[in-house]
Design an enzyme around this catalytic site. Structure first.
Site, PDB file in Angstrom:
ATOM      1  N   ASP A  44       0.688  -1.283   0.099  1.00 44.48           N
ATOM      2  CA  ASP A  44       0.266  -0.049   0.015  1.00 44.48           C
ATOM      3  C   ASP A  44       0.813   1.393   0.081  1.00 44.48           C
ATOM      4  O   ASP A  44       2.181   1.345   0.208  1.00 44.48           O
ATOM      5  CB  ASP A  44      -0.838   0.014   1.280  1.00 44.48           C
ATOM      6  N   ASP A  50      -9.142   4.182  -1.671  1.00 46.12           N
ATOM      7  CA  ASP A  50     -10.004   4.568  -0.643  1.00 46.12           C
ATOM      8  C   ASP A  50     -11.350   5.453  -1.317  1.00 46.12           C
ATOM      9  O   ASP A  50     -11.243   6.361  -1.801  1.00 46.12           O
ATOM     10  CB  ASP A  50      -9.423   5.691   0.087  1.00 46.12           C
ATOM     11  N   GLU A  99       2.824   4.979  -4.058  1.00 49.75           N
ATOM     12  CA  GLU A  99       2.815   6.018  -5.153  1.00 49.75           C
ATOM     13  C   GLU A  99       3.985   6.662  -5.425  1.00 49.75           C
ATOM     14  O   GLU A  99       4.224   7.155  -6.481  1.00 49.75           O
ATOM     15  CB  GLU A  99       1.519   6.940  -5.004  1.00 49.75           C
TER      16      GLU A  99
END
Length: 937
Positions: A456, A579, A459
């Site tokens: 997770d 999300d 980015e």
């Protein structure tokens, strides 16, 4: 400089920020203004070794808007396959950044040093004003001055890409500067475009003219519409139906730099802040062929273990192991299927990767729990973030420092902040980092035998911005307030052209600085590679390293879930859409995003069922599990601050889950076979309806229904207070998967049908000419997989002649390779034919030994849509032998009911389904069964 104000305190990973940015004067130019004057082709050579065409392009008139033009470019064009054309444009005199060839393997173009001088010697003495370079399916045509090019189909001359810039066009000819590249194509107004993600699209799956499409991996949540989200996929598919036959093609710009893509309806323009133009054209002509050709270049989707297609439960906020144990037990009590239980970072010691909280998750207790669920066939997956906590007593960080694995800034590991506090980011472009990463995963697996990893925040996400230091005299973070507030001492980094490029992409939808809340773009990776260039590759490179590490652990098939993706990520990992919110709008958006990722070559994809935050309503969670049960990747996940939303929390949701997931678990053999097709050919598991029904232009924008495979359609309720849902049904016969007797017949073109949709039901229909294998279901996929098979054969309703087909792939699903011929797999083709009252169903088996060893049998065959007629005179033969009275085989017919209004005369159709039970047909052996229905044609 910038200022930020928090507008939302519930988001885990970010807040929505308003930025006031001091923009450079060059960034205030109107986006539609023409920037350059193009290039001219000054030489061309089509006699290169290995094929292809090489040319030199010279700038026509220099200007300094967004920086000086690069004076001389190298053009390389090659038909790499019959269906794939490559157009590669770069600086002719200096090596430029490209997506690394070792990261995404593909054919390398001729090097600059080898071609420029030699080409000047061998080039045509007089460059032709225009010419064509033809391959098997595509033609590259060009004009010399100004240089423009087009790509067209050889079969009919249809122009797929046209870089011509007319005086009236709102875009420039080719522009190529160090930090600004621009290229455009004209488009016909009837073109339907898909792709260019990752983003949440309010208008559905089709690209919408004049919406912003920015590609730059960013940690802003999926609630932000038409903004650059977690992944970068600069690929679009173009579907047209202007002639007798529909046709699709795709265009990929292989470039990892930030970019804006302006789609105006009749044109498309790339504005890129670095790298090169490396364009690939895929001829199709069907949507399925496009994805096949695309994934043949970028990598076929990863093989997934069978259990990964079961249901998954997660939550950020399972504070201790007893909570996790209760969740598993409550799913069992509610009789809701569950295969995988997840931990967010709650299991960690101080949010640090590869650690266990000794109080909340004591290792002996956790190991006992894992022994228990593993014995039942369940699995356990945990989260790891890329940020490695800076801590002198933390072995993971100390070993990383010793092996020099972190991204650098001014010679030191770049300092950021994520959940543990101060962190350094591993540099996955460095050859040594993968070995260090694999060793840390091995150490953790010895501590806790997890079954997969969830990567997770890659980015990469950073709670701070700029150049930071650890504060003295105060604790950071101090354990109070939201964990995502920056507490390091930081200063903005804007003194380089990499931190403050002349052209501002529409980052975060507001032209945020590209280094905002991520790694500073002037930081550097191994061998001096700038974060500016490699930013959007971070999650991709981490997926590759993680896949390699898991594969080396026990030789099992890896399962990885990643948030950030790039071109080719599907080769290594699954993806979830990040999300989202517990709203009806987000439920609708999820379908378009999932369908787009199938086109991107990432077929194992899903959204957080019931929404990540805030709390969903009971009705919404009912409807969401009814849809989510048919996502390729099906997982319920919720935010720390949201109330508990496991599917058993409401009895009505539990009932919907038992119905929808019950059907999913019966369909697991079919879904797993689709994953095999994805692994072989890239075929999406969940597909837009137009993938099968490409002739019907009404379906090109359909974003409220989708297909699993070629012929299983899901029609969900996506609005509150609805017990009837309108579905579009393409021409043909459709059968209700929950009640085979109920049929929909669309004559002519697609029909819109009002379907009953009570709160606890989902409409799933099977299309004619299809055979799907099913099993009896269960609460865990391992158990469901041992049950007998049933075949469902769908014919066009009431026809006296027809054919159907389907297939089934079975294997030892944790073996690394997913293929035939290894002694651990079986593939079966199923066929059925009806002709004048005679019905035949048969199989052809490849590698049957594996299925025979497992003892799998077909116990039931249901044949739908048979002409009614005389119900006497049934004679069943299996492998040439008549079934005599007294056998266990039973045969019954049930008349079909019709849903919706049929065309005039349609109600006269009389048809039946035939159900044959008590069979014991070995899946691993060819079989043939036939009967006559006592009717005359």
């Amino acid at each position: 400089m910038f200022f930020c104000f928090s507008l939302s305190y519930l988001s885990r990973f970010f807040t929505v920020w308003i930025l006031v940015v001091e923009l450079a004067s060059t960034a205030t130019i109107n986006p539609s203004s023409k920037i350059g004057n193009g290039y001219r082709l000054i030489s061309v050579d089509d006699s290169t070794n290995g094929g292809g065409l090489i040319g030199l392009l010279q700038v026509k008139q220099k200007n300094n808007v967004y920086g000086p033009d690069i004076p001389l470019l190298q053009l390389f064009v090659k038909h790499e396959t019959e269906s794939r054309l490559r157009v590669h444009i770069t600086d002719a005199e200096k090596q430029r950044w490209e997506v690394p060839y070792n990261l995404l393997p593909r054919e390398a173009p001729p090097s600059i040093k080898q071609t420029v001088g030699g080409q000047r010697k061998n080039a045509h003495s007089k460059t032709p004003t225009s010419s064509e370079y033809a391959g098997k399916e595509l033609i590259f045509a060009y004009n010399a001055d100004p240089f423009t090019f087009s790509v067209k189909r050889k079969s009919n001359g249809q122009i797929l890409f046209d870089s011509t810039s007319d005086e009236s066009d709102p875009y420039s000819s080719l522009v190529f500067k160090d930090q600004y590249l621009e290229l455009s194509t004209k488009l016909p107004k009837d073109a339907s475009l898909y792709g260019l993600g990752e983003n949440s699209q309010a208008h559905g799956i089709k690209l919408y003219p004049n919406e912003p499409y920015t590609l730059y991996t960013t940690d802003i949540s999926a609630i932000n519409l038409n903004a650059d989200l977690y992944g970068s996929h600069p690929m679009y598919m173009d579907l047209r139906h202007s002639g007798a036959e529909p046709s699709a093609h795709a265009v990929l710009l292989m470039n990892s730099n930030g970019m804006d893509v302006f789609y105006r309806g009749n044109s498309l323009t790339y504005k890129v802040i670095g790298g090169i133009f490396d364009l690939y054209f895929f001829s199709g002509p069907s949507p399925l062929a496009v994805v096949d050709q695309y994934t043949s270049l970028i990598g076929r989707p990863a093989a997934m273990p069978y259990w990964a297609f079961g249901f998954h439960q997660c939550r950020w906020g399972y504070h201790n192991l007893s909570v996790v144990e209760d969740v598993v037990e409550n799913y069992k009590k509610a009789e809701i299927p569950l295969d995988v239980i997840w931990n967010d970072d709650d299991h960690m010691d101080g949010h640090k990767d590869f650690t266990l909280n000794p109080t909340a998750y004591p290792r002996p207790n956790l190991l006992a729990f894992l022994d228990k669920i593993h014995s039942q066939g369940m699995k356990y997956i945990v989260l790891i973030d890329p940020g490695i906590g800076v801590n002198a007593t933390y072995g993971v960080h100390q070993r990383g420092i010793a092996k020099d694995v972190f991204i650098k800034y001014q010679g030191k590991p770049y300092l950021a902040q994520v959940w543990p506090g101060a962190v350094n980011f591993p540099d996955f472009l460095s050859p040594g980092t993968a070995d260090w990463w694999a060793d840390e995963i091995r150490r953790f697996h010895q501590l806790v035998p997890v079954d997969g990893l969830w990567i997770d925040m890659n980015e990469a996400s950073n709670f701070c911005t700029g150049l930071c230091t650890i504060p003295t005299g105060r604790i950071c973070p101090n354990g109070t307030g939201p964990g995502w507030i920056c507490c390091l001492d930081c200063k903005n980094v804007t003194n380089t052209k990499w931190d403050d490029p002349p052209y501002k992409i529409n980052a975060s939808g507001i032209q945020a600085p590209i280094g905002y809340k991520t790694i500073a773009t002037s930081a550097y990776h191994y061998n001096g590679v700038l974060e500016y260039d490699a930013h959007s590759l971070y999650g991709f490179s981490q997926s590759i390293a993680t896949h390699k590490a898991l594969l080396g652990l026990e030789g099992k098939r890896p399962f990885i879930l990643t948030r950030s993706t790039f071109v080719g990520s599907g080769r290594y990992a699954a993806h979830w859409t990040g999300d989202n919110k517990g709203t009806w709008e987000d439920l609708r958006y999820s379908i378009s995003t999932i369908l787009n990722f199938g086109i991107f070559g990432v077929p194992m994809v899903g959204s957080d069922i019931c929404g990540f935050y805030p709390a969903p309503t009971e009705e919404l969670c009912n409807r969401w599990i009814e849809v989510g049960a048919f996502y390729p990747f099906s997982r319920d996940h919720a935010n720390f601050y949201s109330p508990r939303q496991e599917l058993y929390q409401w009895e009505s949701v539990a009932e919907s889950a038992r119905n929808a997931l019950g059907m999913r678990y019966k369909l697991l053999p079919y879904i797993y076979t689709l994953s095999y097709e994805a692994h072989l050919h890239g075929a999406p598991i969940a597909r837009p309806v137009f993938f099968t029904f490409t002739n019907d232009t009404e379906l090109y924008g359909l974003s409220t229904q989708f297909l699993l495979g070629r012929g299983l359609m899901v029609t969900p309720v996506l609005e509150p207070n609805k017990t009837i849902v309108d579905g579009i049904f393409p021409r043909g016969s459709w059968y209700n998967m929950f009640d085979f007797t109920k049929a929909i017949v669309s004559k002519g073109s697609s029909n819109r049908v009002a379907l009953d949709a009570p709160l606890n039901s989902i409409n799933v229909h099977l299309y004619q000419n299809t055979i799907i294998p099913m099993q009896q279901g269960g609460l865990i996929s391992k158990q469901a997989r041992t049950t007998p098979f049933a075949l469902v054969v769908a014919f066009p309703l009431g026809e006296t002649k027809g054919e159907s087909k389907g297939n089934l792939f079975l294997d030892e699903d944790e073996n690394p390779e997913m293929k035939l011929g290894n002694g651990h797999s079986t593939y079966v083709d199923f066929y059925a034919r009806i002709s004048n009252g005679s019905v035949k169903v048969w199989s052809e088996v490849d590698g049957g030994g594996f299925a025979l060893e497992k003892g799998w049998i077909v116990e039931k065959v249901s044949v739908l849509g048979l002409h009614g007629g005389n119900k006497s005179g049934f004679e069943i033969e299996i492998d040439g032998n008549k079934i005599e009275d007294g056998s266990n085989v039973e045969f019954r017919t049930i008349e079909h009911e019709f849903v919706g209004k049929l065309e005039e005369g349609g109600n006269k159709i009389k048809s039946v389904m035939v159900e044959i039970t008590g069979l014991e047909l070995p899946v691993g052996k060819n079989f043939a069964m036939s009967w006559k229905m006592g009717i005359q044609g």
